[in-house]
Design an enzyme around this catalytic site. Sequence first.
Site, PDB file in Angstrom:
ATOM      1  N   LYS A  65      -4.501  -9.058  -7.266  1.00 51.11           N
ATOM      2  CA  LYS A  65      -5.713  -9.245  -6.468  1.00 51.11           C
ATOM      3  C   LYS A  65      -6.823  -8.279  -6.894  1.00 51.11           C
ATOM      4  CE  LYS A  65      -5.997  -7.426  -2.341  1.00 51.11           C
ATOM      5  NZ  LYS A  65      -5.728  -7.011  -0.966  1.00 51.11           N
TER       6      LYS A  65
ATOM      7  N   LYS B 135     -11.022  -3.127  -4.153  1.00 54.17           N
ATOM      8  CA  LYS B 135     -11.931  -2.000  -4.298  1.00 54.17           C
ATOM      9  C   LYS B 135     -11.177  -0.695  -4.516  1.00 54.17           C
ATOM     10  CE  LYS B 135     -13.505  -2.860   0.474  1.00 54.17           C
ATOM     11  NZ  LYS B 135     -12.338  -2.759   1.337  1.00 54.17           N
TER      12      LYS B 135
ATOM     13  N   LYS C 162       0.817  -1.208   0.000  1.00 53.39           N
ATOM     14  CA  LYS C 162       0.000   0.000   0.000  1.00 53.39           C
ATOM     15  C   LYS C 162       0.850   1.257   0.000  1.00 53.39           C
ATOM     16  CE  LYS C 162      -4.446  -1.529   1.656  1.00 53.39           C
ATOM     17  NZ  LYS C 162      -5.544  -1.384   2.585  1.00 53.39           N
TER      18      LYS C 162
HETATM   19  P1  TYM Z   1     -10.861  -5.334   3.226  1.00 50.74           P
HETATM   20  O1  TYM Z   1     -11.844  -4.262   3.518  1.00 50.74           O
HETATM   21  O2  TYM Z   1      -9.749  -5.038   2.295  1.00 50.74           O
HETATM   22  O3  TYM Z   1     -11.598  -6.635   2.692  1.00 50.74           O
HETATM   23  C1  TYM Z   1     -12.716  -7.172   3.359  1.00 50.74           C
HETATM   24  C2  TYM Z   1     -12.691  -8.683   3.281  1.00 50.74           C
HETATM   25  O4  TYM Z   1     -12.692  -9.103   1.906  1.00 50.74           O
HETATM   26  C3  TYM Z   1     -11.592  -9.971   1.674  1.00 50.74           C
HETATM   27  N1  TYM Z   1     -11.054  -9.746   0.327  1.00 50.74           N
HETATM   28  C4  TYM Z   1     -10.901 -10.693  -0.599  1.00 50.74           C
HETATM   29  N2  TYM Z   1     -11.201 -12.007  -0.608  1.00 50.74           N
HETATM   30  C5  TYM Z   1     -10.916 -12.712  -1.732  1.00 50.74           C
HETATM   31  N3  TYM Z   1     -10.359 -12.160  -2.838  1.00 50.74           N
HETATM   32  C6  TYM Z   1     -10.024 -10.854  -2.863  1.00 50.74           C
HETATM   33  N4  TYM Z   1      -9.488 -10.303  -3.941  1.00 50.74           N
HETATM   34  C7  TYM Z   1     -10.304 -10.053  -1.707  1.00 50.74           C
HETATM   35  N5  TYM Z   1     -10.142  -8.744  -1.421  1.00 50.74           N
HETATM   36  C8  TYM Z   1     -10.593  -8.575  -0.160  1.00 50.74           C
HETATM   37  C9  TYM Z   1     -10.567  -9.598   2.729  1.00 50.74           C
HETATM   38  O5  TYM Z   1      -9.647 -10.646   2.970  1.00 50.74           O
HETATM   39  C10 TYM Z   1     -11.441  -9.297   3.928  1.00 50.74           C
HETATM   40  O6  TYM Z   1     -11.796 -10.492   4.599  1.00 50.74           O
HETATM   41  N6  TYM Z   1      -7.848  -5.354   7.254  1.00 50.74           N
HETATM   42  C11 TYM Z   1      -9.129  -5.804   6.733  1.00 50.74           C
HETATM   43  C12 TYM Z   1     -10.318  -5.315   7.519  1.00 50.74           C
HETATM   44  C13 TYM Z   1     -10.238  -5.585   8.992  1.00 50.74           C
HETATM   45  C14 TYM Z   1     -10.469  -6.830   9.613  1.00 50.74           C
HETATM   46  C15 TYM Z   1     -10.322  -6.575  11.027  1.00 50.74           C
HETATM   47  C16 TYM Z   1     -10.766  -8.114   9.148  1.00 50.74           C
HETATM   48  C17 TYM Z   1      -9.967  -4.662   9.950  1.00 50.74           C
HETATM   49  N7  TYM Z   1     -10.035  -5.249  11.183  1.00 50.74           N
HETATM   50  C18 TYM Z   1     -10.455  -7.608  11.949  1.00 50.74           C
HETATM   51  C19 TYM Z   1     -10.903  -9.142  10.087  1.00 50.74           C
HETATM   52  C20 TYM Z   1     -10.754  -8.877  11.475  1.00 50.74           C
HETATM   53  C21 TYM Z   1      -9.291  -5.285   5.299  1.00 50.74           C
HETATM   54  O7  TYM Z   1      -8.678  -4.338   4.916  1.00 50.74           O
HETATM   55  O8  TYM Z   1     -10.262  -5.920   4.595  1.00 50.74           O
END
Ligand code: TYM
Length: 340
Positions: free
Chosen positions: A201, A204, A118
Site C-alpha cells: 500500500k 505516508k 504496524k
Molecule cells: P490515514 O490517515 O492512514 O489515511 C487517511 C485516509 O486515506 C486513505 N488511504 C488510502 N486510500 C487509498 N489508497 C491508499 N494507499 C491509502 N492510504 C490511506 C485511508 O483509507 C483514509 O480514508 N484510521 C484512519 C483515520 C481515522 C478515521 C477515523 C477515518 C481516525 N478516525 C474515523 C474515518 C473515520 C487512518 O489512519 O487514516
Amino acid sequence: MSDKTEMKRVFSGIQPSGQLTIANYLGALKHFVQLQKAGTECIYCVVDLHAITVWQDPNELRNAIRHAAACFIASGINVEKSILFNQSLVSAHAELAWIFNCVARMGWMNRMTQFKEKAGSNRENSSVGLFAYPTLMAADILVYHATHVPVGEDQKQHLELTRDIANKFNNDYGTEFFPVIEPVIEGIATRIMSLRDGTKKMSKSDKSDLSRINLTDDKDLIVKKIRKARTDQYPLPGSIKELEKRPEAKNLMNIFAALSETSLNNVLNQFEGKMFSEFKPHLSEVTVEKISPITTEVNKLMNDGKELDQILDAGAERARKIAEPIVQKTYEIVGLKETR
Ligand code: TYM
C-alpha cells in the site's frame, strides 16, 4: 425507523503523521469533497490523537496538524459548509473512546490486521494506544451519530469493528442510541499501491519517499518519482483480466484513471500495447495538473498559521455542540449520570 437512522451525516478523518499523499487525496479527500458538494452534512477531522499512538516529534506535530488541515481546504473542503477541526480540541472523542474500551472485546481487537502490520515484530513494545486505536476511531464517528464514513479500503476492518461496537452497546443497554454506520469505499482508487512495490500500500509513513507522491511535491519531483516508479518490461495490456496479473501496471493505470476521472477501460483502450516509457510522461502530466494547484494552495495557507488555527478552533466549537450532548446521553445510558 427512527429519525436518527434516516438522517445522513458524514464523518471522516486523516492522521497528521507525515505528508499527505496522492493516495489520501484519491482514496479519501476527493470523496470528502464530492459528499460536501452533494449537500450532505460533513464533519472532517485531523485525527491528532491517533497520530501520537506512534512517536511524533512535538516540535513538528503542531505544524503537521496545520498542514493536514491546509490539505483538506486546498482539496476543496469549504469550512463554512463542512466542519473541519482537529480531534484533540474536542474532548468528547476521548471520553466516548473510554466507554467503548469497556464495550469492545479483546478478541475483536486482537483480530485487527492494521495493528499487526504496524506493530510488526515489535508488539510488546507498541503503545497501548496503538492497540486501542480502533475504539477511538469508533468514538470519532459515533460521537456525532455519523451514518456514512468515506475511507480507503485499508480502513474497512476498523469500520466493521465500529458497527460491532455500536451493536453491542445497543444490545447491552437495550437501546438504539448508536446508529449502525455505512462504510463508503467507492471508486477505483480505494487502494493505491506504492510506486516502489505494486503489492504494498502507498503510505505516508513508508521509509522511502520515492514510494509515494506527496501533496507537497513539486513538478520536478513528481516527474522524477513517476520516472523511477517500478514497472515490468512488457507493453501495457488491453484488458482488466490481463491487468490483474500486473500489479505495477494496474496501480499506475488506476492512478491515471482516477486523476483524469475516466474509467479504467478507457485508459486500457488508450494505452494498449504502449510501453511504460510512453505512458509515464502522460501520467506525470495529469498528476502535475491535478496536484500542483493543491500544493500551491497548501503553501499559501501555511503562510498564515494563525488563520488555520482560527479555522480549526471555529470548527471545534461547532463539533462540540454536536458531540457533547451525545457523550452526556451516553453517560446517562451507562448509569454514570442521573437521567434528566
Ligand atoms: P490515514 O490517515 O492512514 O489515511 C487517511 C485516509 O486515506 C486513505 N488511504 C488510502 N486510500 C487509498 N489508497 C491508499 N494507499 C491509502 N492510504 C490511506 C485511508 O483509507 C483514509 O480514508 N484510521 C484512519 C483515520 C481515522 C478515521 C477515523 C477515518 C481516525 N478516525 C474515523 C474515518 C473515520 C487512518 O489512519 O487514516
